[in-house]
Write an enzyme that holds these catalytic residues in place. Structure first.
Site, PDB file in Angstrom:
ATOM      1  N   LYS A 198     -10.476 -11.827 -16.092  1.00 17.91           N
ATOM      2  CA  LYS A 198     -10.618 -11.994 -17.544  1.00 17.91           C
ATOM      3  C   LYS A 198      -9.949 -13.282 -18.055  1.00 17.91           C
ATOM      4  O   LYS A 198     -10.517 -14.003 -18.871  1.00 17.91           O
ATOM      5  CB  LYS A 198      -9.982 -10.784 -18.241  1.00 17.91           C
ATOM      6  CG  LYS A 198     -10.210 -10.730 -19.720  1.00 17.91           C
ATOM      7  CD  LYS A 198     -11.524 -10.069 -20.025  1.00 17.91           C
ATOM      8  CE  LYS A 198     -11.774  -9.892 -21.486  1.00 17.91           C
ATOM      9  NZ  LYS A 198     -13.028  -9.182 -21.732  1.00 17.91           N
ATOM     10  N   ASP A 212     -16.886 -11.887 -22.940  1.00 18.90           N
ATOM     11  CA  ASP A 212     -17.628 -11.967 -21.678  1.00 18.90           C
ATOM     12  C   ASP A 212     -19.089 -12.362 -21.911  1.00 18.90           C
ATOM     13  O   ASP A 212     -19.605 -13.290 -21.282  1.00 18.90           O
ATOM     14  CB  ASP A 212     -17.578 -10.633 -20.919  1.00 18.90           C
ATOM     15  CG  ASP A 212     -16.152 -10.182 -20.670  1.00 18.90           C
ATOM     16  OD1 ASP A 212     -15.252 -11.033 -20.787  1.00 18.90           O
ATOM     17  OD2 ASP A 212     -15.937  -8.992 -20.395  1.00 18.90           O
ATOM     18  N   GLY A 268       0.842  -1.193   0.000  1.00 17.37           N
ATOM     19  CA  GLY A 268       0.000   0.000   0.000  1.00 17.37           C
ATOM     20  C   GLY A 268       0.870   1.234   0.000  1.00 17.37           C
ATOM     21  O   GLY A 268       2.061   1.152   0.320  1.00 17.37           O
ATOM     22  N   CYS A 276       5.287  -6.142   1.712  1.00 18.00           N
ATOM     23  CA  CYS A 276       5.645  -4.720   1.709  1.00 18.00           C
ATOM     24  C   CYS A 276       4.941  -3.993   2.872  1.00 18.00           C
ATOM     25  O   CYS A 276       5.261  -4.245   4.024  1.00 18.00           O
ATOM     26  CB  CYS A 276       5.327  -4.109   0.345  1.00 18.00           C
ATOM     27  SG  CYS A 276       6.167  -2.558   0.065  1.00 18.00           S
ATOM     28  N   TYR A 277       3.951  -3.145   2.601  1.00 16.06           N
ATOM     29  CA  TYR A 277       3.237  -2.473   3.695  1.00 16.06           C
ATOM     30  C   TYR A 277       2.702  -3.505   4.691  1.00 16.06           C
ATOM     31  O   TYR A 277       2.731  -3.299   5.905  1.00 16.06           O
ATOM     32  CB  TYR A 277       2.084  -1.654   3.120  1.00 16.06           C
ATOM     33  CG  TYR A 277       1.304  -0.855   4.143  1.00 16.06           C
ATOM     34  CD1 TYR A 277       1.718   0.410   4.525  1.00 16.06           C
ATOM     35  CD2 TYR A 277       0.139  -1.379   4.727  1.00 16.06           C
ATOM     36  CE1 TYR A 277       1.001   1.143   5.457  1.00 16.06           C
ATOM     37  CE2 TYR A 277      -0.583  -0.649   5.666  1.00 16.06           C
ATOM     38  CZ  TYR A 277      -0.146   0.615   6.019  1.00 16.06           C
ATOM     39  OH  TYR A 277      -0.849   1.334   6.945  1.00 16.06           O
ATOM     40  N   GLU A 280       4.405 -11.175  -6.281  1.00 20.36           N
ATOM     41  CA  GLU A 280       3.309 -11.315  -7.248  1.00 20.36           C
ATOM     42  C   GLU A 280       3.655 -10.784  -8.636  1.00 20.36           C
ATOM     43  O   GLU A 280       2.972 -11.107  -9.602  1.00 20.36           O
ATOM     44  CB  GLU A 280       2.039 -10.618  -6.708  1.00 20.36           C
ATOM     45  CG  GLU A 280       2.083  -9.095  -6.624  1.00 20.36           C
ATOM     46  CD  GLU A 280       2.747  -8.555  -5.352  1.00 20.36           C
ATOM     47  OE1 GLU A 280       3.513  -9.296  -4.705  1.00 20.36           O
ATOM     48  OE2 GLU A 280       2.532  -7.370  -5.026  1.00 20.36           O
ATOM     49  N   HIS A 321       8.023  -7.844  -3.728  1.00 27.73           N
ATOM     50  CA  HIS A 321       6.721  -8.239  -4.291  1.00 27.73           C
ATOM     51  C   HIS A 321       6.824  -9.576  -5.033  1.00 27.73           C
ATOM     52  O   HIS A 321       7.284  -9.610  -6.171  1.00 27.73           O
ATOM     53  CB  HIS A 321       6.211  -7.147  -5.237  1.00 27.73           C
ATOM     54  CG  HIS A 321       5.810  -5.909  -4.507  1.00 27.73           C
ATOM     55  ND1 HIS A 321       4.535  -5.701  -4.040  1.00 27.73           N
ATOM     56  CD2 HIS A 321       6.529  -4.843  -4.116  1.00 27.73           C
ATOM     57  CE1 HIS A 321       4.477  -4.550  -3.412  1.00 27.73           C
ATOM     58  NE2 HIS A 321       5.671  -3.997  -3.437  1.00 27.73           N
TER      59      HIS A 321
END
Ligand code: XMP
Length: 527
Positions: free
Chosen positions: A383, A241, A69, A96-97, A185, A183
């Site tokens: 998605k 979609d 964050g 992180c945060y 991710e 990070h």
């Protein structure tokens, strides 16, 4: 969370018995963390950072991830989590945060580093086990922080360091609490996938049983139960979609599904035909095609201003859709292809973070006006998961991997006034762009590729004659989230073929330009 049932307000067991929660502290990467967890076949949801332990318990999560964050934990008003979550016995991973928050909660200290560390770093790992099992003792990671942990409480052990960050990862000596400054991710942390896998599978003891096949079967069964003998209307646009929603519904309720395709005359070449063929031959749906071209062109006659064009197209769409929907008797439900990012970003998710970022382009008054109950079977999916689900349901690859296409269609790529003739020119040019990108094997590695017809003419020479004809711009971009984008670095041969073919084959065009603007400041569409 809850799709497709709008009234389900509890943490759900419908999706999977194994769930990881991501507490969002305003990170730009919260959705990416959730996607990475789901790539381990473990269901993951994003919830607000201040969710109470009581609400957490209703989700019955196997693990909790505290996101990064933009704030500093020591600032007044910095977002906090319910400190009780650290003693729930559920594994927690702070990123992180999230790491700094965990550190502070146990009496450690966090300090500003005076320089913001942003970019690649090398971590040295003390013991390559547990969270770092299977990793080498040194590996590249991605850092993005201004603060870092200075001292950990006695109850914690440091696990890794970088040259500028002495405590780059840590774990509690007794409780299942882990944290890292970098990070895992993002793809810039090449072994981040393994670290998250270690957390989710080894530490949280998830088996990774969440499969789209099961999701599809469960969703189909639930739609059947909810709809009973009633009828559902589904608007088809040609995009992935709405096609996946229709395919799901078709498998659930077959003849009780009525699809409406508004052919606004602003679709790409052969687009309406391929949707009609797919949903009448493969899925034998009750398909209503509204021939709306004349009405849309009439609305657009003489209109040059982009917002006004969009407004009129939106209005006409609702008119056409309403008129057709009224003809379908006994319809009770309207199915929509709302996706998880839309739900999160609009602040509509139960326990989800507040609306922060954007409203979806297509959020409009349609369902309310019509008085239907909504069915949104894709509310829980990203998605890429929708595409996989489409394949699972038997939709053709060509449709499933189709680039996104804006609701107002070619009108926002036909600059200035939209006319039938201009649309024909644009459709041909666009089809050449797409077919050459496909022929070069670049369709899947680009996010959107299309032609734009410019409202200018320029001088050229063809044979011995002077020409004064239209100019076409080619737009091809790469992006993860469509909120920022870079222009695609296409090989010159591909650009050359596109240009030659458009000029030779599309009557009325004598010049082709390549758009090399990033978003921001340019947008992806030209209008
Ligand atoms: P921009 O042009 O804002 O586009 O950079 C970002 C993405 O959104 C698509 N787009 C739309 N999609 N209805 C839609 O469904 C719209 O009105 C609309 N306008 C833009 C655009 O194609 C790109 O993928």
């Amino acid at each position: 969370m809850t799709a497709p049932f709008a009234d389900n307000t509890s943490g759900s067991s419908r999706i999977s018995d194994e769930k990881i929660l991501v507490l969002d502290f305003g990170s730009q990467y919260a959705q990416l963390i959730a996607r990475r967890v789901r790539e381990q076949n473990v269901y993951c949801e994003i919830v607000r950072h201040d969710i109470t332990v009581e609400r957490i318990a209703t989700h019955n999560p196997r693990g909790i991830i505290l996101s990064g964050g933009p704030s500093s934990v020591y600032e007044e008003g910095a977002p906090q989590c319910d400190p009780g979550l650290f003693s729930m016995g559920i594994p927690v991973l702070g990123i992180c945060y999230g790491m700094q928050l965990m550190c502070q909660a146990f009496g450690g200290s966090v300090k500003n580093t005076s320089h913001r560390e942003y970019g690649h770093a090398k971590i040295k790992i003390g013991a390559t086990e547990d969270l770092f099992g299977g990793l080498p003792s040194e590996t590249d990671v991605w850092m993005s922080h201004g603060d870092q942990v200075a001292n950990v409480a006695d109850s914690f052990s440091p696990l890794a360091s970088t040259s500028t960050c002495p405590i780059a990862a840590m774990r509690h000596k007794e409780l299942p609490l882990y944290a890292m400054q970098f990070h895992p991710e993002v793809t810039h942390t090449p072994l981040g996938f393994q670290i998250l896998r270690n957390f989710v599978i080894a530490i949280c003891e998830c088996e990774g049983l969440w499969k789209l096949h099961d999701f599809a079967q469960q969703t189909i069964a639930e739609i059947r139960e909810r709809v009973g003998n009633d009828r559902v209307i589904c608007g088809l646009s040609g995009g992935v979609d709405s096609s996946v929603v229709a395919a799901l519904l078709y498998q659930a309720i077959g003849p009780q599904l009525s699809c409406i395709l508004v052919d606004n005359g602003l679709l790409r070449k052969q687009e309406a035909e391929s949707v009609i063929s797919e949903f009448t031959k493969h899925f034998k749906t009750d398909l209503h095609v509204v021939a709306g071209k004349e009405a849309f062109l009439e609305q657009l006659a003489g209109i040059e201003e982009p917002q006004e064009k969009r407004r009129r197209i939106g209005y006409q769409f609702v008119e056409c859709f309403k008129a057709e929907a009224r003809k379908i008797e006994d319809a009770k439900y309207l199915a929509q292809g709302t996706l998880y990012p839309d739900v999160i970003e609009s602040g509509a998710a139960i326990d989800g973070p507040a609306a922060t970022i954007k409203l979806h382009h297509n959020v409009g008054g349609l369902p309310k006006e019509l008085g239907f109950e909504l069915i949104e079977p894709l509310r829980d999916l990203f998605k890429d998961e929708v595409r996989k689900l489409g394949l699972e349901l038997g939709l053709p690859e060509d449709l499933v991997w189709r680039h996104p296409f804006p609701g107002p269609g070619l009108a926002v790529r036909c600059l200035g006034e939209v006319t039938d003739d201009k649309l024909d020119v644009l459709r041909e040019a666009d089809s050449i762009v797409v077919s050459e990108i496909k022929a070069a094997g670049l369709y899947r590695s680009t996010s959107q590729a299309f032609a734009v017809l410019l409202p200018v003419r320029s001088v050229g020479v063809m044979g011995d004659a002077r020409t004064y004809e239209d100019a076409v711009a080619v737009r091809c971009v790469n992006t993860d989230d469509f909120m920022t984008a870079t222009w695609s670095d296409l090989p010159y041969e591909v650009l050359a073929r596109i240009s030659t073919r458009i000029i030779n084959e599309v009557k009325g065009v004598n010049r082709v330009c390549y758009d090399i603007s990033t978003k921001p400041p340019a947008t992806i569409e030209w209008e």
